[in-house]
Write a protein that holds these residues in place. Sequence first.
Motif, PDB file in Angstrom:
ATOM      1  N   GLN A 180      42.903  30.959  52.230  1.00 38.41           N
ATOM      2  CA  GLN A 180      41.724  30.658  53.082  1.00 38.41           C
ATOM      3  C   GLN A 180      40.494  30.619  52.461  1.00 38.41           C
ATOM      4  OE1 GLN A 180      42.324  34.558  55.190  1.00 38.41           O
ATOM      5  NE2 GLN A 180      42.879  33.224  57.209  1.00 38.41           N
ATOM      6  N   LEU A 181      40.586  30.815  51.030  1.00 42.67           N
ATOM      7  CA  LEU A 181      39.677  30.664  49.831  1.00 42.67           C
ATOM      8  C   LEU A 181      39.594  29.399  49.149  1.00 42.67           C
ATOM      9  CD1 LEU A 181      39.728  34.448  48.635  1.00 42.67           C
ATOM     10  CD2 LEU A 181      38.037  33.443  50.450  1.00 42.67           C
ATOM     11  N   SER A 182      38.579  29.011  48.772  1.00 42.29           N
ATOM     12  CA  SER A 182      38.413  27.496  47.656  1.00 42.29           C
ATOM     13  C   SER A 182      39.057  28.150  46.407  1.00 42.29           C
ATOM     14  CB  SER A 182      37.088  26.977  47.716  1.00 42.29           C
ATOM     15  OG  SER A 182      36.238  28.022  46.996  1.00 42.29           O
ATOM     16  N   GLY A 183      39.276  27.302  45.462  1.00 38.51           N
ATOM     17  CA  GLY A 183      39.830  27.476  43.992  1.00 38.51           C
ATOM     18  C   GLY A 183      38.782  28.377  43.502  1.00 38.51           C
ATOM     19  N   GLY A 184      37.339  27.998  43.669  1.00 41.19           N
ATOM     20  CA  GLY A 184      36.350  28.768  42.980  1.00 41.19           C
ATOM     21  C   GLY A 184      36.199  30.151  43.500  1.00 41.19           C
ATOM     22  N   GLN A 185      36.456  30.454  44.878  1.00 45.06           N
ATOM     23  CA  GLN A 185      36.368  31.607  45.421  1.00 45.06           C
ATOM     24  C   GLN A 185      37.464  32.345  44.946  1.00 45.06           C
ATOM     25  OE1 GLN A 185      36.252  30.198  49.704  1.00 45.06           O
ATOM     26  NE2 GLN A 185      33.958  30.605  49.649  1.00 45.06           N
ATOM     27  N   GLN A 186      38.724  31.788  44.971  1.00 45.46           N
ATOM     28  CA  GLN A 186      39.830  32.403  44.282  1.00 45.46           C
ATOM     29  C   GLN A 186      39.767  33.168  42.950  1.00 45.46           C
ATOM     30  OE1 GLN A 186      43.766  30.680  45.074  1.00 45.46           O
ATOM     31  NE2 GLN A 186      42.632  29.178  46.481  1.00 45.46           N
ATOM     32  N   GLN A 187      39.093  32.212  42.084  1.00 42.70           N
ATOM     33  CA  GLN A 187      38.491  32.703  40.825  1.00 42.70           C
ATOM     34  C   GLN A 187      37.820  33.861  40.850  1.00 42.70           C
ATOM     35  OE1 GLN A 187      40.003  33.216  38.012  1.00 42.70           O
ATOM     36  NE2 GLN A 187      39.787  31.282  37.017  1.00 42.70           N
ATOM     37  N   ARG A 188      36.829  33.896  41.696  1.00 44.45           N
ATOM     38  CA  ARG A 188      35.746  34.950  41.973  1.00 44.45           C
ATOM     39  C   ARG A 188      36.460  36.227  42.392  1.00 44.45           C
ATOM     40  NH1 ARG A 188      30.157  33.731  42.039  1.00 44.45           N
ATOM     41  NH2 ARG A 188      29.699  31.553  41.740  1.00 44.45           N
ATOM     42  N   VAL A 189      37.497  36.182  43.297  1.00 50.01           N
ATOM     43  CA  VAL A 189      38.286  37.371  43.286  1.00 50.01           C
ATOM     44  C   VAL A 189      39.107  37.489  42.256  1.00 50.01           C
ATOM     45  CG1 VAL A 189      40.379  38.129  44.867  1.00 50.01           C
ATOM     46  CG2 VAL A 189      38.836  36.764  45.926  1.00 50.01           C
ATOM     47  N   ALA A 190      39.762  36.869  41.495  1.00 51.53           N
ATOM     48  CA  ALA A 190      40.178  37.344  40.126  1.00 51.53           C
ATOM     49  C   ALA A 190      39.345  37.972  39.197  1.00 51.53           C
ATOM     50  CB  ALA A 190      40.970  35.961  39.695  1.00 51.53           C
ATOM     51  N   ILE A 191      38.169  37.467  39.179  1.00 55.32           N
ATOM     52  CA  ILE A 191      37.290  37.933  38.454  1.00 55.32           C
ATOM     53  C   ILE A 191      36.668  39.626  38.839  1.00 55.32           C
ATOM     54  CG2 ILE A 191      34.716  37.966  37.683  1.00 55.32           C
ATOM     55  CD1 ILE A 191      35.279  34.869  37.389  1.00 55.32           C
ATOM     56  N   ALA A 192      36.607  39.446  40.153  1.00 48.35           N
ATOM     57  CA  ALA A 192      36.406  40.945  40.669  1.00 48.35           C
ATOM     58  C   ALA A 192      37.412  41.922  40.416  1.00 48.35           C
ATOM     59  CB  ALA A 192      36.076  40.807  42.346  1.00 48.35           C
ATOM     60  N   ARG A 193      38.664  41.469  40.668  1.00 48.49           N
ATOM     61  CA  ARG A 193      39.737  42.283  40.241  1.00 48.49           C
ATOM     62  C   ARG A 193      39.811  42.749  38.794  1.00 48.49           C
ATOM     63  NH1 ARG A 193      45.076  39.205  40.919  1.00 48.49           N
ATOM     64  NH2 ARG A 193      44.165  38.262  39.028  1.00 48.49           N
TER      65      ARG A 193
END
Length: 189
Positions: A104-117
């Motif tokens: 449900q997230l764009s590629g950039g948003q997924q990468q931001r989740v990965a960075i938050a993790r």
Amino acid sequence: IMGPSGSGKSTFMNLIGCLDRPSSGQYMLNGEDVSRMHEAQLAAVRNKSIGFVFQQFNLLPRTSAVKNVELPLQYAGVRDRRERALRALEQVGLGQRFHHKPNQLSGGQQQRVAIARAIVTDPSTLFADEPTGNLDSVTTGDVMELLTRLNQDRGITVLVVTHDDHVATFARRTVLIKDGLIESDIARA
């Protein structure tokens, strides 16, 4: 860290990120010889001191953004996981998308989740292996600005492995690796 495919960039990152062991020599990290540590000790070092961001994001597909970010805290036995995960998502600009699953997230948003993790455990070092490889140029700039802010605002050392000359312009230092050897090491003011 830059260099052509097969030059040793990812191997270098895996060694200094304690994902692989050197075949010889010593590797000292924060005054400890990690080359002699057992796997459980290495896992503890990675969980406490190092964050990882990968090109493929490596998010659990059926799990919300906040639950993906909570994972390293869960492994570390941290109790206030949700609060810390939400703060990390806020830091990367995804506070309103915490309940969304990766699809449900764009590629950039997924990468931001990965960075938050990667930053939720407050690591001293963040390793990013081709973190913008699957992103368009605008999103690449956004992700690199975020990594730059993490370095400037939180003092996190950020090491990026990339083929992209544009990504390298965000760095204060560029190390070029070729055939497993350092070919150049250029610092910028």
